[in-house]
Write a protein that holds these residues in place. Structure first.
Motif, PDB file in Angstrom:
ATOM      1  N   ASP A 250       0.830  -1.209   0.000  1.00  0.00           N
ATOM      2  CA  ASP A 250       0.000   0.000   0.000  1.00  0.00           C
ATOM      3  C   ASP A 250       0.861   1.253   0.000  1.00  0.00           C
ATOM      4  O   ASP A 250       0.544   2.242  -0.686  1.00  0.00           O
ATOM      5  N   LEU A 251       1.942   1.212   0.757  1.00  0.00           N
ATOM      6  CA  LEU A 251       2.832   2.372   0.834  1.00  0.00           C
ATOM      7  C   LEU A 251       3.499   2.646  -0.511  1.00  0.00           C
ATOM      8  O   LEU A 251       3.530   3.793  -0.979  1.00  0.00           O
ATOM      9  N   VAL A 252       4.033   1.601  -1.130  1.00  0.00           N
ATOM     10  CA  VAL A 252       4.702   1.768  -2.430  1.00  0.00           C
ATOM     11  C   VAL A 252       3.714   2.253  -3.484  1.00  0.00           C
ATOM     12  O   VAL A 252       4.020   3.150  -4.285  1.00  0.00           O
ATOM     13  N   ARG A 253       2.513   1.695  -3.475  1.00  0.00           N
ATOM     14  CA  ARG A 253       1.493   2.105  -4.447  1.00  0.00           C
ATOM     15  C   ARG A 253       1.128   3.579  -4.254  1.00  0.00           C
ATOM     16  O   ARG A 253       0.989   4.333  -5.231  1.00  0.00           O
ATOM     17  N   THR A 254       1.002   3.988  -3.001  1.00  0.00           N
ATOM     18  CA  THR A 254       0.673   5.388  -2.722  1.00  0.00           C
ATOM     19  C   THR A 254       1.783   6.316  -3.204  1.00  0.00           C
ATOM     20  O   THR A 254       1.511   7.364  -3.805  1.00  0.00           O
ATOM     21  N   VAL A 255       3.036   5.953  -2.948  1.00  0.00           N
ATOM     22  CA  VAL A 255       4.154   6.779  -3.382  1.00  0.00           C
ATOM     23  C   VAL A 255       4.180   6.900  -4.902  1.00  0.00           C
ATOM     24  O   VAL A 255       4.396   7.995  -5.458  1.00  0.00           O
ATOM     25  N   GLU A 256       3.942   5.789  -5.593  1.00  0.00           N
ATOM     26  CA  GLU A 256       3.910   5.832  -7.062  1.00  0.00           C
ATOM     27  C   GLU A 256       2.796   6.743  -7.554  1.00  0.00           C
ATOM     28  O   GLU A 256       2.996   7.540  -8.491  1.00  0.00           O
ATOM     29  N   HIS A 257       1.619   6.639  -6.938  1.00  0.00           N
ATOM     30  CA  HIS A 257       0.510   7.497  -7.347  1.00  0.00           C
ATOM     31  C   HIS A 257       0.823   8.966  -7.090  1.00  0.00           C
ATOM     32  O   HIS A 257       0.534   9.830  -7.933  1.00  0.00           O
ATOM     33  N   VAL A 258       1.395   9.252  -5.934  1.00  0.00           N
ATOM     34  CA  VAL A 258       1.697  10.640  -5.579  1.00  0.00           C
ATOM     35  C   VAL A 258       2.710  11.240  -6.554  1.00  0.00           C
ATOM     36  O   VAL A 258       2.567  12.399  -6.972  1.00  0.00           O
ATOM     37  N   GLU A 259       3.707  10.478  -6.924  1.00  0.00           N
ATOM     38  CA  GLU A 259       4.681  10.973  -7.900  1.00  0.00           C
ATOM     39  C   GLU A 259       4.019  11.218  -9.256  1.00  0.00           C
ATOM     40  O   GLU A 259       4.360  12.182  -9.957  1.00  0.00           O
ATOM     41  N   THR A 260       3.057  10.363  -9.609  1.00  0.00           N
ATOM     42  CA  THR A 260       2.307  10.573 -10.852  1.00  0.00           C
ATOM     43  C   THR A 260       1.475  11.853 -10.775  1.00  0.00           C
ATOM     44  O   THR A 260       1.422  12.630 -11.738  1.00  0.00           O
ATOM     45  N   TYR A 261       0.831  12.080  -9.619  1.00  0.00           N
ATOM     46  CA  TYR A 261       0.046  13.302  -9.450  1.00  0.00           C
ATOM     47  C   TYR A 261       0.920  14.537  -9.589  1.00  0.00           C
ATOM     48  O   TYR A 261       0.503  15.537 -10.188  1.00  0.00           O
ATOM     49  N   ASP A 262       2.111  14.475  -9.034  1.00  0.00           N
ATOM     50  CA  ASP A 262       2.999  15.635  -9.085  1.00  0.00           C
ATOM     51  C   ASP A 262       3.371  15.971 -10.527  1.00  0.00           C
ATOM     52  O   ASP A 262       3.333  17.134 -10.938  1.00  0.00           O
ATOM     53  N   ARG A 263       3.723  14.927 -11.296  1.00  0.00           N
ATOM     54  CA  ARG A 263       4.060  15.169 -12.712  1.00  0.00           C
ATOM     55  C   ARG A 263       2.835  15.660 -13.487  1.00  0.00           C
ATOM     56  O   ARG A 263       2.944  16.567 -14.325  1.00  0.00           O
ATOM     57  N   LEU A 264       1.684  15.072 -13.198  1.00  0.00           N
ATOM     58  CA  LEU A 264       0.471  15.471 -13.906  1.00  0.00           C
ATOM     59  C   LEU A 264       0.097  16.913 -13.579  1.00  0.00           C
ATOM     60  O   LEU A 264      -0.308  17.679 -14.476  1.00  0.00           O
ATOM     61  N   LEU A 265       0.236  17.305 -12.315  1.00  0.00           N
ATOM     62  CA  LEU A 265      -0.072  18.686 -11.935  1.00  0.00           C
ATOM     63  C   LEU A 265       0.888  19.667 -12.594  1.00  0.00           C
ATOM     64  O   LEU A 265       0.498  20.786 -12.946  1.00  0.00           O
ATOM     65  N   THR A 266       2.146  19.261 -12.748  1.00  0.00           N
ATOM     66  CA  THR A 266       3.097  20.116 -13.458  1.00  0.00           C
ATOM     67  C   THR A 266       2.652  20.324 -14.905  1.00  0.00           C
ATOM     68  O   THR A 266       2.683  21.445 -15.433  1.00  0.00           O
ATOM     69  N   ASP A 267       2.219  19.227 -15.545  1.00  0.00           N
ATOM     70  CA  ASP A 267       1.724  19.342 -16.929  1.00  0.00           C
ATOM     71  C   ASP A 267       0.460  20.199 -16.979  1.00  0.00           C
ATOM     72  O   ASP A 267       0.280  21.014 -17.901  1.00  0.00           O
ATOM     73  N   ILE A 268      -0.437  20.025 -16.001  1.00  0.00           N
ATOM     74  CA  ILE A 268      -1.665  20.824 -15.977  1.00  0.00           C
ATOM     75  C   ILE A 268      -1.344  22.293 -15.786  1.00  0.00           C
ATOM     76  O   ILE A 268      -1.941  23.172 -16.434  1.00  0.00           O
ATOM     77  N   LEU A 269      -0.389  22.580 -14.904  1.00  0.00           N
ATOM     78  CA  LEU A 269      -0.001  23.981 -14.678  1.00  0.00           C
ATOM     79  C   LEU A 269       0.591  24.587 -15.947  1.00  0.00           C
ATOM     80  O   LEU A 269       0.269  25.731 -16.307  1.00  0.00           O
ATOM     81  N   ASN A 270       1.453  23.831 -16.630  1.00  0.00           N
ATOM     82  CA  ASN A 270       2.034  24.337 -17.878  1.00  0.00           C
ATOM     83  C   ASN A 270       0.946  24.567 -18.927  1.00  0.00           C
ATOM     84  O   ASN A 270       0.985  25.559 -19.671  1.00  0.00           O
ATOM     85  N   ALA A 271      -0.023  23.641 -18.992  1.00  0.00           N
ATOM     86  CA  ALA A 271      -1.120  23.809 -19.951  1.00  0.00           C
ATOM     87  C   ALA A 271      -1.958  25.035 -19.601  1.00  0.00           C
ATOM     88  O   ALA A 271      -2.374  25.793 -20.493  1.00  0.00           O
ATOM     89  N   HIS A 272      -2.195  25.238 -18.305  1.00  0.00           N
ATOM     90  CA  HIS A 272      -2.969  26.405 -17.877  1.00  0.00           C
ATOM     91  C   HIS A 272      -2.245  27.700 -18.238  1.00  0.00           C
ATOM     92  O   HIS A 272      -2.857  28.651 -18.752  1.00  0.00           O
ATOM     93  N   LEU A 273      -0.945  27.737 -17.970  1.00  0.00           N
ATOM     94  CA  LEU A 273      -0.171  28.942 -18.292  1.00  0.00           C
ATOM     95  C   LEU A 273      -0.147  29.180 -19.802  1.00  0.00           C
ATOM     96  O   LEU A 273      -0.195  30.336 -20.252  1.00  0.00           O
ATOM     97  N   ALA A 274      -0.074  28.092 -20.569  1.00  0.00           N
ATOM     98  CA  ALA A 274      -0.113  28.246 -22.031  1.00  0.00           C
ATOM     99  C   ALA A 274      -1.464  28.796 -22.472  1.00  0.00           C
ATOM    100  O   ALA A 274      -1.535  29.659 -23.364  1.00  0.00           O
ATOM    101  N   GLN A 275      -2.539  28.294 -21.844  1.00  0.00           N
ATOM    102  CA  GLN A 275      -3.868  28.808 -22.179  1.00  0.00           C
ATOM    103  C   GLN A 275      -3.986  30.289 -21.842  1.00  0.00           C
ATOM    104  O   GLN A 275      -4.550  31.071 -22.607  1.00  0.00           O
ATOM    105  N   VAL A 276      -3.452  30.667 -20.687  1.00  0.00           N
ATOM    106  CA  VAL A 276      -3.487  32.079 -20.290  1.00  0.00           C
ATOM    107  C   VAL A 276      -2.720  32.924 -21.290  1.00  0.00           C
ATOM    108  O   VAL A 276      -3.167  34.009 -21.694  1.00  0.00           O
TER     109      VAL A 276
END
Length: 344
Positions: A250-276
């Motif tokens: 459970d711990l390893v799975r959570t860490v993997e998911h959290v790292e995925t969220y971090d990368r995805l949020l970075t992409d979302i932020l870049n997309a948002h800034l590009a839209q702006v």
């Protein structure tokens, strides 16, 4: 300071009338080889934000290592599992998610696990272990494992909290992704940054615990040779090892998911800034186009607004309607040109 204290014998809870005597009894047999935990009683002492003076007598009676005691009292430690002699020192980050603010709050639990005692020290407003103690007291199999059963229960409780927050963060990230790519305009940069901070908080709590917990599981599975004190803390049976492995998974799975969220949020932020940026460019082009359209009639009106006596066409009878018609024609022509080029 003391939240709860009890001794456990034959799978049952017993109150502690004399705490100093009970603490001394935990060490009266010395740090010899561990006996069957089911045949020994043990003490579980729960503390909340103790001071150094308040914890000094407990540390002396249980012969706790000075560095571990300082870390437990001061708090703000990195998650870890360490061995000091025959005592296991564990630091865990407890995380709580609040729906009202979509925020993650952090607390800390420190455990000293010996042959016949468990001391839990809690720092922060969240992470109460009342439910864990109650669940352990109702499970005689865990009580039969002694202090190790308590350690496993606390770790399972903490990691279950990580898993629950993992699900909340997943929903928040999905909602943010939909909001950023929706047709409606909104200012999401601050919210995205705040969500990245929450993801980072979860990662700080979960990631450092992976390596020491894996070491503990490997030692229990016999994948590491005997190295000394830590061998006294192998899981008491196969069921205990399964619990630790489930917690690690459970711990390893959570860490993997959290790292995925971090990368995805970075992409979302870049997309948002590009839209702006694109939207700002569109706005600038529209403003420029309308300004150009407004310049033509302003220029004509400005020229014929000069009150010179000898200006041409001043005496022309149809000068005014012709002038207005020219203005409208120029504006209409410019509008069509800008519309065709995508500026309007």
């Amino acid at each position: 300071m003391i939240v709860d204290v009890a001794t456990y014998r034959d799978g049952r809870r017993h109150e502690v009338p004399d705490l100093p005597a009970a603490l001394r009894a935990c060490r009266q047999d010395g740090p010899g080889p561990a006996a069957d935990p089911a045949q020994e009683d043990f003490l579980w002492l729960g503390l909340k934000d103790p001071t150094a003076e308040e914890f000094a007598d407990i540390a002396a009676a249980l012969q706790l290592h000075r560095l571990a005691v300082e870390a437990a009292v001061e708090g703000h430690q990195r998650p870890k599992i360490e061995w000091f002699g025959d005592t296991v020192f564990v630091v865990l980050k407890v995380l709580a998610y609040f729906d009202e603010t979509s925020s993650v709050e952090t607390a800390e639990i420190v455990l000293f696990v010996g042959r016949r005692f468990v001391v839990t020290v809690r720092h922060g407003a969240v992470g109460a272990l009342t439910g864990v103690r109650s669940a352990v007291e109702q499970d005689r199999r865990r009580l039969a494992r002694g202090p190790q059963g308590v350690l496993h229960a606390v770790m399972e409780h903490v990691v279950d909290g990580y898993v629950a927050i993992d699900g909340e963060l997943e929903r928040d990230v999905e909602e943010m992704e939909e909001q950023v790519f929706s047709p409606s305009r909104s200012s999401d940069a601050e919210r995205i940054y705040s969500l990245k901070r929450e993801v980072l908080e979860v990662r700080r709590g979960a990631f450092p615990l992976v390596a020491p917990l894996k070491k503990l599981v490997d030692a229990g599975a016999g994948e590491q040779p005997a190295r000394g004190p830590e061998d006294a803390h192998h899981p008491a049976d196969v069921q205990a090892l399964f619990v630790l492995r489930d917690v690690l998974d459970d711990l390893v799975r959570t860490v993997e998911h959290v790292e995925t969220y971090d990368r995805l949020l970075t992409d979302i932020l870049n997309a948002h800034l590009a839209q702006v940026s694109v939207q700002q460019n569109d706005d600038a082009r529209k403003i420029s186009a309308w300004a150009a359209i407004a310049v033509a009639p302003t220029l004509i009106a400005g020229i014929y607004g000069m009150n010179f006596e000898h200006m041409p066409e001043l005496g022309f009878r149809y000068g005014y309607p012709v002038c207005v018609l020219v203005m409208l024609t120029v504006c209409a022509t410019l509008y069509r040109l800008f519309k065709r080029s995508g500026w309007l």
